[in-house]
Write an enzyme that holds these catalytic residues in place. Structure first.
Site, short mmCIF file in Angstrom:
data_model
loop_
_atom_site.label_atom_id
_atom_site.label_comp_id
_atom_site.label_asym_id
_atom_site.label_seq_id
_atom_site.Cartn_x
_atom_site.Cartn_y
_atom_site.Cartn_z
N ASN A 1 1.04 -1.13 0.08
CA ASN A 1 -0.05 0.25 0.07
C ASN A 1 0.75 1.14 0.09
O ASN A 1 1.66 1.69 1.00
CB ASN A 1 -0.85 -0.15 1.27
CG ASN A 1 -1.50 1.27 1.33
OD1 ASN A 1 -1.86 1.90 0.50
ND2 ASN A 1 -2.29 1.40 2.52
N LYS B 1 0.00 4.34 -0.32
CA LYS B 1 -0.64 5.47 0.31
C LYS B 1 -0.21 6.60 -0.63
O LYS B 1 -0.30 6.53 -1.65
CB LYS B 1 0.21 5.85 1.61
CG LYS B 1 -0.07 4.44 2.76
CD LYS B 1 0.25 4.72 4.05
CE LYS B 1 0.41 3.44 5.04
NZ LYS B 1 0.39 3.83 6.24
N HIS C 1 -9.52 1.29 5.49
CA HIS C 1 -8.08 1.31 6.12
C HIS C 1 -8.37 2.23 7.24
O HIS C 1 -8.98 3.38 7.28
CB HIS C 1 -7.07 2.20 4.95
CG HIS C 1 -5.67 1.95 5.30
ND1 HIS C 1 -5.28 2.79 6.28
CD2 HIS C 1 -4.79 1.14 5.19
CE1 HIS C 1 -3.99 2.44 6.65
NE2 HIS C 1 -3.63 1.31 5.73
N GLU D 1 -6.42 4.63 8.13
CA GLU D 1 -6.12 6.03 7.97
C GLU D 1 -7.57 6.85 7.36
O GLU D 1 -7.83 8.03 7.71
CB GLU D 1 -5.08 6.28 6.85
CG GLU D 1 -3.84 6.12 7.69
CD GLU D 1 -2.77 5.55 6.58
OE1 GLU D 1 -2.60 5.53 5.73
OE2 GLU D 1 -1.64 4.89 7.38
N GLU E 1 -5.33 -4.85 10.86
CA GLU E 1 -4.39 -3.69 11.29
C GLU E 1 -4.60 -3.10 12.51
O GLU E 1 -5.30 -2.06 12.44
CB GLU E 1 -4.41 -2.87 10.08
CG GLU E 1 -4.28 -3.45 8.65
CD GLU E 1 -3.41 -2.39 7.35
OE1 GLU E 1 -2.38 -2.73 7.11
OE2 GLU E 1 -4.05 -1.52 7.30
N GLY F 1 2.52 2.09 10.69
CA GLY F 1 3.76 3.17 10.71
C GLY F 1 4.50 3.52 11.70
O GLY F 1 4.93 4.65 12.06
N SER G 1 3.29 -2.27 10.31
CA SER G 1 4.93 -2.17 10.24
C SER G 1 5.39 -3.53 10.13
O SER G 1 6.46 -4.02 10.86
CB SER G 1 5.31 -1.62 11.64
OG SER G 1 5.00 -0.36 11.86
N GLY H 1 2.88 -1.26 4.43
CA GLY H 1 2.90 0.05 3.87
C GLY H 1 4.31 0.60 3.82
O GLY H 1 4.63 0.64 2.51
N GLY H 2 5.01 1.13 4.61
CA GLY H 2 6.38 1.59 4.73
C GLY H 2 7.22 0.94 3.90
O GLY H 2 7.98 1.32 2.99
C1 PEP Z 1 -0.59 0.14 5.79
O1 PEP Z 1 -0.62 1.02 5.05
O2 PEP Z 1 -1.60 -0.67 5.81
C2 PEP Z 1 0.26 -0.36 6.92
C3 PEP Z 1 0.31 -1.29 7.49
O3 PEP Z 1 1.54 0.48 6.89
P1 PEP Z 1 2.88 0.23 7.67
O4 PEP Z 1 3.39 -0.90 7.03
O5 PEP Z 1 3.94 1.27 7.21
O6 PEP Z 1 2.73 -0.01 9.23
#
Ligand code: PEP
Length: 273
Positions: free
Chosen positions: A13, A15, A106, A108, A178, A184, A225, A246-247
């Site tokens: 993802n 983002k 999500h 966010e 999640e 993050g 993460s 994500g990251g």
């Molecule tokens: C996400 O964007 O759904 C996510 C889990 O981000 P990260 O891996 O950065 O925690």
């Protein structure tokens, strides 16, 4: 390849990151890395990999993914076919661009953009009806976890988010667990045991809603993460069917290392089956 997302499903993802040039470079690096021989991926490895770039780059990235085993997904949609909805993107548009999946609910979008369970449920139903596969994200905040409300929260998000979803579309649905406190977050991710326990809660609730057979077919990804150094420990856990990343999905080498961990977990699972 036979579709069984429980054989590990890894999704990046992106983002609201990357420029057009960076998006193309990243997509190319993922495709090249995953290509047969690229990292020892075999034809019969049943690992599914998808990347979800920002809307403006879907077409560019889609061109790069053509003919590869990397799927294209979207990060969101608006639950209408077309009309006066300035700035929004419809399921039809996503399908037109080659998207197979859409991420909905999500954290966010729930917490920063104020999306309600009812609105997310509307999106889930419209997306499935349009022919898109859905990843529905659920997960508790730190306060909810500390107050022992994780199970109740997951129950609520699943009950509301999946209300009136037709049984014949469940095969096109997966869930991402999640925990909000782990997203993050460089210091905290769920431990493999916490992830496994939450996934068991989700599968149990899903079985109550839709029956045991559907629950056993359901792919549940962990997100929060996920990095190369914790991916293997998470992905080998019973009921952890993949990762929503994500990251680390913004760095090709890191994302590919997570995919490799998924391939290895999937091979071990098949051997012991
Ligand atoms: C996400 O964007 O759904 C996510 C889990 O981000 P990260 O891996 O950065 O925690």
């Amino acid at each position: 390849m036979k579709r069984d997302l429980r054989q590990k499903f890894v999704v990046g993802n992106w983002k609201m990151h990357t420029t057009a040039t960076e998006a193309m470079q990243l997509a190319r690096a993922v495709v090249d890395g995953i290509g047969i021989d690229g990292m020892g991926v075999k034809e019969d490895d049943r690992v599914f990999v998808m990347i979800c770039p920002p809307f403006p780059y879907l077409a560019l990235v889609g061109e790069i993914l053509k003919g590869s085993r990397v799927l294209l997904g979207a990060q969101n949609l608006y639950p209408e076919k077309e009309g006066a909805f300035t700035g929004e993107v419809s399921p039809t548009m996503l399908l037109d661009l080659g998207c197979k999946f859409v991420i909905l609910g999500h954290s966010e979008r729930r917490h920063k953009l104020g999306e309600s369970d009812a609105f997310i449920n509307h999106k889930v139903r419209v997306a499935l009806a349009a022919g898109l596969d859905v990843i529905l994200c659920v997960g508790e905040t730190l306060e909810q976890r500390k107050a022992n409300q994780t199970e109740a929260l997951l129950d609520r998000q699943l009950t509301c988010g999946l209300a009136d979803v037709p049984a014949d579309t469940l095969i096109r649905l997966s869930i991402a667990y999640e925990p909000v406190w782990a997203i993050g977050n460089l210091e905290h991710h769920a431990t493999p045991q916490q992830a496994q326990d939450a996934h068991a809660v989700i599968r149990r609730r899903f079985a109550q809603m839709f029956g045991e057979k559907s629950a056993q077919a359901l792919a549940i990804q962990y997100g929060g993460s996920v990095k190369p150094d914790n991916a293997a420990a998470l992905l080998c856990r019973d009921g952890v069917d993949g990762a929503l990343v994500g990251g680390a999905s913004l760095i090709a080498d890191q994302f590919l290392a997570i995919v490799l961990a998924a391939i290895s977990a999937s091979r071990t699972k098949r051997k012991s089956a």
